[in-house]
Design a protein around this motif. Structure first.
Motif, PDB file in Angstrom:
ATOM      1  N   GLU A  42       9.748 -13.299 -15.260  1.00  0.00           N
ATOM      2  CA  GLU A  42      10.303 -14.654 -15.178  1.00  0.00           C
ATOM      3  C   GLU A  42      10.878 -14.973 -13.798  1.00  0.00           C
ATOM      4  N   ASP A  43      10.358 -14.307 -12.761  1.00  0.00           N
ATOM      5  CA  ASP A  43      10.830 -14.625 -11.406  1.00  0.00           C
ATOM      6  C   ASP A  43      10.541 -16.099 -11.127  1.00  0.00           C
TER       7      ASP A  43
ATOM      8  N   ALA B 113       0.826  -1.213   0.000  1.00  0.00           N
ATOM      9  CA  ALA B 113       0.000   0.000   0.000  1.00  0.00           C
ATOM     10  C   ALA B 113       0.859   1.262   0.000  1.00  0.00           C
ATOM     11  N   GLN B 114       2.058   1.155   0.570  1.00  0.00           N
ATOM     12  CA  GLN B 114       2.985   2.290   0.568  1.00  0.00           C
ATOM     13  C   GLN B 114       3.602   2.524  -0.807  1.00  0.00           C
ATOM     14  N   GLY B 115       3.487   1.531  -1.674  1.00  0.00           N
ATOM     15  CA  GLY B 115       4.180   1.606  -2.954  1.00  0.00           C
ATOM     16  C   GLY B 115       5.650   1.297  -2.827  1.00  0.00           C
ATOM     17  N   ALA B 116       6.020   0.609  -1.735  1.00  0.00           N
ATOM     18  CA  ALA B 116       7.437   0.342  -1.473  1.00  0.00           C
ATOM     19  C   ALA B 116       7.803  -1.119  -1.676  1.00  0.00           C
ATOM     20  N   ALA B 117       6.864  -1.933  -2.145  1.00  0.00           N
ATOM     21  CA  ALA B 117       7.119  -3.369  -2.244  1.00  0.00           C
ATOM     22  C   ALA B 117       8.029  -3.701  -3.419  1.00  0.00           C
ATOM     23  N   THR B 118       8.930  -4.643  -3.194  1.00  0.00           N
ATOM     24  CA  THR B 118       9.800  -5.169  -4.244  1.00  0.00           C
ATOM     25  C   THR B 118       9.225  -6.493  -4.740  1.00  0.00           C
ATOM     26  N   ALA B 119       9.846  -7.039  -5.778  1.00  0.00           N
ATOM     27  CA  ALA B 119       9.412  -8.347  -6.268  1.00  0.00           C
ATOM     28  C   ALA B 119       9.534  -9.397  -5.168  1.00  0.00           C
ATOM     29  N   ASP B 120      10.613  -9.327  -4.401  1.00  0.00           N
ATOM     30  CA  ASP B 120      10.791 -10.279  -3.300  1.00  0.00           C
ATOM     31  C   ASP B 120       9.683 -10.138  -2.261  1.00  0.00           C
TER      32      ASP B 120
ATOM     33  N   LEU C 158       6.841 -17.966 -10.389  1.00  0.00           N
ATOM     34  CA  LEU C 158       6.300 -18.901 -11.380  1.00  0.00           C
ATOM     35  C   LEU C 158       5.990 -20.254 -10.750  1.00  0.00           C
ATOM     36  N   VAL C 159       6.863 -20.714  -9.880  1.00  0.00           N
ATOM     37  CA  VAL C 159       6.614 -21.998  -9.207  1.00  0.00           C
ATOM     38  C   VAL C 159       5.366 -21.908  -8.332  1.00  0.00           C
ATOM     39  N   LEU C 160       5.249 -20.793  -7.593  1.00  0.00           N
ATOM     40  CA  LEU C 160       4.065 -20.609  -6.747  1.00  0.00           C
ATOM     41  C   LEU C 160       2.796 -20.584  -7.586  1.00  0.00           C
ATOM     42  N   LEU C 161       2.849 -19.882  -8.714  1.00  0.00           N
ATOM     43  CA  LEU C 161       1.676 -19.840  -9.588  1.00  0.00           C
ATOM     44  C   LEU C 161       1.311 -21.233 -10.082  1.00  0.00           C
ATOM     45  N   GLY C 162       2.327 -22.036 -10.340  1.00  0.00           N
ATOM     46  CA  GLY C 162       2.076 -23.399 -10.788  1.00  0.00           C
ATOM     47  C   GLY C 162       1.280 -24.197  -9.777  1.00  0.00           C
ATOM     48  N   HIS C 163       1.453 -23.871  -8.508  1.00  0.00           N
ATOM     49  CA  HIS C 163       0.699 -24.567  -7.460  1.00  0.00           C
ATOM     50  C   HIS C 163      -0.657 -23.922  -7.199  1.00  0.00           C
TER      51      HIS C 163
ATOM     52  N   PHE D 153       1.551 -12.341  -9.476  1.00  0.00           N
ATOM     53  CA  PHE D 153       1.535 -11.511 -10.685  1.00  0.00           C
ATOM     54  C   PHE D 153       2.197 -10.152 -10.435  1.00  0.00           C
ATOM     55  N   ASP D 154       2.003  -9.620  -9.223  1.00  0.00           N
ATOM     56  CA  ASP D 154       2.673  -8.358  -8.885  1.00  0.00           C
ATOM     57  C   ASP D 154       4.189  -8.536  -8.896  1.00  0.00           C
TER      58      ASP D 154
END
Length: 330
Positions: free
Chosen positions: A314-315, A276-283, A319-324, A306-307
């Motif tokens: 290609e993280d 919500a802060q706009g401070a999130a990274t891909a990790d 991708l693995v999490l999405l697969g599950h 997706f975010d």
């Protein structure tokens, strides 16, 4: 009393104790016990007797306090006076001021050990809590003694804004020096504590960018603790978050420690706040996906994946999490 007049002090004290065992509030016995123990050098006994005498005879207790002062027992006198300072003041308007003055002299005597000087200031301030000059002197000693938490607590108690403003330049310098020294010695938490302690003194200007440098080092240290999987990692990141409650990086690090300890709901809340802060990274989004999945919030977990991919294409973990998570991909 007759034994006391004969200077048979030990016997007089014993006789007084016998009388007090029968009648605990016997003023004559208490007065005799106070005078006898003082003559014997039993200062603790004198303090106890005068403290017990105070409720029923403040004037006699004040006389005992003055006797302690004549014997050079300033701190003992202060301990008795601290039991009921308002009553002492009403009985003798000069004696409290005298005690405070003598305690201040002890506290400012540089040849005295630091802890004795600090104790003298604390006793004096217990009797004169609104004395701004006295408390500012105490702040100077706390800064030189390296007592950050006590400094912060007492700085808040200075009620005279003018006196504080007059002293703020030198106090800010002393506290800034403490913070910088702690920073140089890689004592990040202590450096932060000193900056917090000087918050009322305009220390931000004196310290320059030190606050941000301290935060950066503490964040780096917390990351190392997490990577090393040290057992106190959650306590470490919790302390960091307590000092920087609105900082996205501090929130993120604590969330990771929470996930490592399977506190998924708390981690999810923190990471959503980072987003919500706009401070999130891909990790951060990957960690949020893990927390949501563990909390059975599958829809939010998919969204977090997706975010993450939007920030880092290609993280592999996303991708693995999405697969599950996606229907038909279990």
């Amino acid at each position: 009393m007759a034994l006391f007049k004969l200077e048979r002090f030990a016997e007089a004290a014993e006789e007084a104790r016998t009388a007090l065992a029968i009648t605990p509030d016997d003023n004559i016995a208490l007065r005799t016990l106070a005078r006898s123990t003082l003559s014997l050098g039993d200062i603790e006994g004198t303090v106890a007797a005068l403290t017990n005498l105070l409720p029923s005879s403040v004037n006699e207790a004040v006389a005992g306090i003055r006797a302690l002062l004549r014997h050079g027992e300033v701190q003992a006198a202060a301990r008795v006076a601290a039991v009921a300072p308002d009553r002492i003041e009403a009985s003798d308007s000069e004696v409290l001021a005298r005690i405070v003055t003598l305690l201040r002299q002890q506290a400012l005597r540089k040849q005295n050990p630091a802890q004795e000087r600090l104790a003298a200031f604390e006793m004096a301030l217990a009797l004169a809590p609104d004395n701004a000059a006295l408390r500012i002197d105490f702040l100077r000693l706390l800064a030189s003694a390296g007592e950050a938490s006590a400094f912060a607590r007492n700085a808040k108690l200075v009620t005279d804004a003018t006196a504080l403003a007059d002293a703020s330049a030198t106090l800010a310098r002393d506290v800034g020096n403490r913070a910088r020294q702690a920073f140089r010695d890689q004592r990040w938490q202590e450096a932060h504590d000193w900056l917090q302690a000087g918050g009322r003194l305009g220390l931000e200007q004196a310290a320059g960018d030190l606050a941000e440098r301290i935060k950066a080092r503490r964040l780096a240290e917390a990351r190392k603790v997490l990577v090393a999987k040290e057992p106190d990692s959650q306590e470490h990141t919790a302390a960091l978050l307590a000092d920087y409650p609105e900082d996205g990086a501090a929130r993120s690090l604590h969330a990771r420690a929470l996930i490592a300890n399977r506190h998924y709901a708390q981690a999810k809340t923190l990471l959503q706040a980072v987003s919500a802060q706009g401070a999130a990274t891909a990790d951060d989004y990957v960690q949020l996906a893990r927390a949501c999945r563990a909390s059975q919030d599958i829809e939010s977990a998919i969204g977090a994946c997706f975010d993450a991919l939007a920030l880092r294409h290609e993280d592999p973990t996303a991708l693995v999490l999405l697969g599950h998570l996606l229907p038909g991909r279990e």
